[in-house]
Design a protein around this motif. Structure first.
Motif, mmCIF file in Angstrom:
data_model
loop_
_atom_site.group_PDB
_atom_site.id
_atom_site.type_symbol
_atom_site.label_atom_id
_atom_site.label_comp_id
_atom_site.label_asym_id
_atom_site.label_seq_id
_atom_site.Cartn_x
_atom_site.Cartn_y
_atom_site.Cartn_z
ATOM 1 N N PRO A 97 55.612 39.218 -49.107
ATOM 2 C CA PRO A 97 55.966 39.286 -47.879
ATOM 3 C C PRO A 97 56.786 40.989 -47.346
ATOM 4 O O PRO A 97 57.797 41.320 -48.220
ATOM 5 N N ILE A 98 56.763 41.298 -46.247
ATOM 6 C CA ILE A 98 57.298 42.616 -45.894
ATOM 7 C C ILE A 98 57.877 42.414 -44.461
ATOM 8 O O ILE A 98 57.314 41.621 -43.668
ATOM 9 N N PRO A 99 59.035 43.096 -44.347
ATOM 10 C CA PRO A 99 59.410 42.928 -42.811
ATOM 11 C C PRO A 99 58.657 43.849 -41.702
ATOM 12 O O PRO A 99 58.207 44.880 -42.339
ATOM 13 N N CYS A 100 58.311 43.361 -40.646
ATOM 14 C CA CYS A 100 57.485 43.895 -39.738
ATOM 15 C C CYS A 100 58.322 44.161 -38.432
ATOM 16 O O CYS A 100 59.472 43.477 -38.058
ATOM 17 N N LYS A 101 57.882 44.902 -37.540
ATOM 18 C CA LYS A 101 58.318 45.102 -36.019
ATOM 19 C C LYS A 101 58.709 43.779 -35.370
ATOM 20 O O LYS A 101 57.611 43.421 -35.188
ATOM 21 N N PRO A 102 59.854 43.720 -34.568
ATOM 22 C CA PRO A 102 59.796 42.380 -33.732
ATOM 23 C C PRO A 102 59.186 42.414 -32.539
ATOM 24 O O PRO A 102 59.018 43.452 -32.118
ATOM 25 N N LEU A 103 58.751 41.194 -32.129
ATOM 26 C CA LEU A 103 58.046 41.166 -30.874
ATOM 27 C C LEU A 103 59.111 40.587 -29.715
ATOM 28 O O LEU A 103 59.781 39.772 -30.074
ATOM 29 N N PHE A 104 59.054 41.253 -28.543
ATOM 30 C CA PHE A 104 59.921 40.745 -27.423
ATOM 31 C C PHE A 104 59.152 39.967 -26.415
ATOM 32 O O PHE A 104 58.145 40.537 -26.016
ATOM 33 N N PHE A 105 59.579 38.888 -25.980
ATOM 34 C CA PHE A 105 58.862 38.137 -24.945
ATOM 35 C C PHE A 105 60.080 37.893 -23.884
ATOM 36 O O PHE A 105 61.153 37.425 -24.085
ATOM 37 N N ASP A 106 59.708 38.157 -22.593
ATOM 38 C CA ASP A 106 60.464 37.945 -21.442
ATOM 39 C C ASP A 106 60.690 36.423 -20.945
ATOM 40 O O ASP A 106 59.649 36.132 -20.171
ATOM 41 N N LEU A 107 61.305 35.550 -21.530
ATOM 42 C CA LEU A 107 61.563 34.081 -21.062
ATOM 43 C C LEU A 107 62.335 33.996 -19.929
ATOM 44 O O LEU A 107 62.281 32.849 -19.503
ATOM 45 N N ALA A 108 63.416 34.703 -19.474
ATOM 46 C CA ALA A 108 64.254 34.475 -18.388
ATOM 47 C C ALA A 108 63.436 34.688 -16.908
ATOM 48 O O ALA A 108 63.924 33.885 -16.202
ATOM 49 N N LEU A 109 62.407 35.246 -17.216
ATOM 50 C CA LEU A 109 61.617 35.355 -15.735
ATOM 51 C C LEU A 109 61.198 33.996 -15.216
ATOM 52 O O LEU A 109 61.102 33.823 -14.111
ATOM 53 N N ASN A 110 60.964 33.249 -15.928
ATOM 54 C CA ASN A 110 60.643 32.004 -15.479
ATOM 55 C C ASN A 110 61.776 30.901 -14.862
ATOM 56 O O ASN A 110 61.195 30.055 -14.262
ATOM 57 N N HIS A 111 62.607 31.212 -15.202
ATOM 58 C CA HIS A 111 63.796 30.545 -14.833
ATOM 59 C C HIS A 111 64.620 31.272 -13.533
ATOM 60 O O HIS A 111 65.575 30.622 -13.162
ATOM 61 N N VAL A 112 64.524 32.407 -13.303
ATOM 62 C CA VAL A 112 64.999 33.031 -12.158
ATOM 63 C C VAL A 112 64.748 32.691 -10.800
ATOM 64 O O VAL A 112 63.168 32.452 -10.443
#
Length: 617
Positions: free
Chosen positions: A573-588
């Protein structure tokens, strides 16, 4: 053209050439300068070693490899050099003026030089070499045969000129006889190509008689060349005798091919060509062949010639004096068989096209297809017999003690390869078209495969014995006995099935002896093996790169598959680049924007017209 009387070798010959023979013995093996040779010609007469000159020239300039074009070029260049040296040119670059050497010229002291005879000899050799070159090309271009005959007649004409020149009193007796023999040879070649067999036989016999007389009159060193020439002429005499009506001539040709040995060369090629021509004439009477209870008509000339000579080839192989001759005869037979199969295959393609046009049902195997199967059977069985012969030869060498340690001797692995080829050929035999329903044939092939499997298994066991794998070898010896006993049980129902196969009983006896030797060698090898230390008995499957700090003796590291690193490596196992998800948009909740949006006017017909023409947009 008449042959000189025999008493010529007596007093007249001795008086004319006694001093020259003495000087020849003193200068044997030496090349005399041209001036010294000329003086010798003035004292004792003009002499020319005709056969020696042409043989040396032919061997050094292409005829060792059958390159007649190269030899013809050499003759042309030598003629040009001779004319330039002698000042005997035929005109200049602007005008041709023909010049010929005459007897009157040789009578003059100014022309007392053997190079004038050599000039005529080279002209004859040039024409003869061109004729032989055309003979090779005439196999594919029949029209060149007319040019071939023209060049041969030209060579014979130059030979007659040489003989007339040698009638001069200045020419010695030996040269006169050699010129007569050379002219007779060229005349015989012309008659041979014209198929005038009686005249050709007379010419060749005259040539042979002269060379035999010359061989008996000189030392053994000089006689060797004359005997070689006689051996070259003999096949032509036999072939002429056969065409005249002598039925024993064909057998004599076959014996001469056997005595030629495995050296090949021009002599062997000439014999093969003459034998093929003889069979072509005999093949006209052959119309059918019978095999496996079926009679098949043979309409292809090449197949007729091959099948007619098959018995002679097999008899020649059986009578071969050594293994090299036998191997050469096998290769010749296989080459002829492949060419014949190719000719039958071309006819099969034509027959298949005709069937497609006529929409005939292909049920029973046709005669042509059955003939193809028969020829394929001959080829495959010949391969089996050839490899078996080679296996016997290698097996005999295996039993001999090896004297030179640096030289690689035969090994059991070589025999395994030969038996693999034999089994492959037998497997192809069982799939021949037209023999699928022949159960007797299939049983015979299966029985032969068992025999050769037993021998193959035996030599695999012997290869394991060499590397001291006793248990594997013992198991293989048991397998050999199983195959051999199965062969003996099945051979009782098939009569005469083992007559052409190796003796299985000898193999059983040899395997039993090898088994006892193997058990004794295994016991001795166990007692002699030193007990390894405890640290050496530890079996560690860890790769070397992971145990560099720990030492223990591992023999696998110097073997064929050392355990150095683990390959392929395990996943980590090696560290990998994080993935970002826009979760706040569904609740605005966004504010309403209806009052901000411009409302379109409701204009009725006027607004509709404006909208069409673009007004107010």
């Amino acid at each position: 053209m008449s042959l000189l009387p025999v008493h010529f070798f007596g007093s007249v010959y001795t008086c004319a050439t006694s001093r020259k023979m003495a000087s020849d013995k003193q200068n044997e093996g030496k090349i005399l300068p041209m001036d010294e040779n000329k003086e010798n010609a003035t004292e004792d007469g003009i002499g020319l070693e005709i056969l020696q000159i042409i043989k040396d020239s032919q061997q050094q300039h292409g005829l060792r490899h059958g390159d007649y074009q190269r030899y013809r070029g050499y003759c042309s260049r030598r003629l040009r050099r001779l004319r330039k040296t002698l000042g005997f040119k035929c005109g200049n670059r602007h005008k041709f003026t023909g010049k010929k050497v005459t007897v009157e010229m040789l009578s003059d002291n100014r022309y007392n030089d053997n190079r004038y005879l050599l000039l005529v000899l080279m002209e004859a050799e040039r024409a003869w070499s061109y004729a032989m070159q055309l003979k090779q090309e005439a196999n594919t271009e029949p029209r060149k045969r007319f040019h071939l005959l023209s060049r041969l007649r030209k060579a014979a004409k130059h030979g007659e000129r040489l003989e007339k020149l040698c009638e001069s009193p200045r020419v010695d007796a030996k040269t006169k006889l050699e010129a007569q023999a050379y002219t007779s040879y060229l005349s015989g070649m012309v008659r041979f190509e014209l198929q005038e067999w009686k005249a050709a036989t007379e010419a060749f016999n005259k040539c042979k008689t002269i060379y035999e007389k010359l061989a008996s009159a000189f030392t053994e060193e000089l006689a060797v060349l004359y005997h070689q020439r006689v051996e070259e002429i003999s096949p032509n005499i036999r072939y002429c005798a056969y065409n005249i009506g002598d039925q024993n001539a064909m057998n004599e040709l076959m014996q001469m091919r056997l005595s030629a040995g495995g050296g090949g060369g021009m002599m062997a090629e000439k014999l093969e060509a003459l034998i093929t021509q003889t069979r072509a004439k005999q093949a006209a009477t052959m119309s059918e062949v019978e095999w496996r209870g079926r009679t098949v008509p043979v309409k292809i000339d090449k197949a007729r010639i091959f099948l007619l000579g098959l018995g002679d080839n097999e008899a020649a192989i059986a009578q071969a004096a050594n293994e090299e001759t036998k191997e050469r005869l096998y290769e010749t037979l296989l080459a002829e068989c492949r060419d014949t199969i190719q000719a039958v295959r071309e006819e099969l393609k034509t027959e298949a096209k005709q069937r497609e046009r006529s929409d005939e049902a292909s049920g029973k195997v046709s005669n042509l297809q059955f003939l193809h199967s028969y020829l394929t059977y001959i080829k495959l069985w010949t391969v089996v017999k050839r490899n078996e012969s080679m296996a016997h030869m290698l097996q005999a060498k295996l039993k001999e003690p090896q004297t030179d340690e640096n030289k690689r001797g035969p090994r059991p692995q070589d025999l395994i390869r030969l038996y693999d080829i034999i089994l492959q050929s037998l497997a192809e035999l069982s799939t021949l078209q037209g023999l699928e329903e022949d159960h007797t044939f299939q049983k015979e092939v299966a029985l032969k495969m068992l025999v050769y499997k037993a021998y193959r298994c035996f030599f695999i066991a012997q290869s394991y014995v060499l590397v001291k794998k006793w248990s594997e070898a013992l198991v293989l010896y048991e397998r050999v006995l199983k195959y051999a006993k199965e062969v003996q049980s099945k051979a009782k129902s098939l009569n005469n099935s083992l007559k052409d196969l190796p003796d299985v009983q000898e193999l059983i006896t040899e395997v039993n002896a090898e088994k006892y030797s193997l058990q004794a060698a295994a016991i001795l090898d166990t007692e002699d093996a030193p007990e390894a230390p405890s640290q050496q008995k530890v079996k560690d499957n860890t790769p070397l790169c992971e145990r560099l700090d720990t030492f223990h003796l591992d023999p696998t590291l110097v073997g064929k598959q050392p355990n150095l690193v683990q390959f392929p490596p395990d996943f980590q196992p090696i560290p990998c680049k994080p993935l970002f998800f826009d979760l706040a948009l569904n609740h605005v909740a966004f504010p309403p924007l209806e009052d901000k949006v411009e409302q379109k006017g409701k204009g009725g017909l006027t607004g509709y017209i404006k909208g069409i023409f673009g007004f107010g947009s």
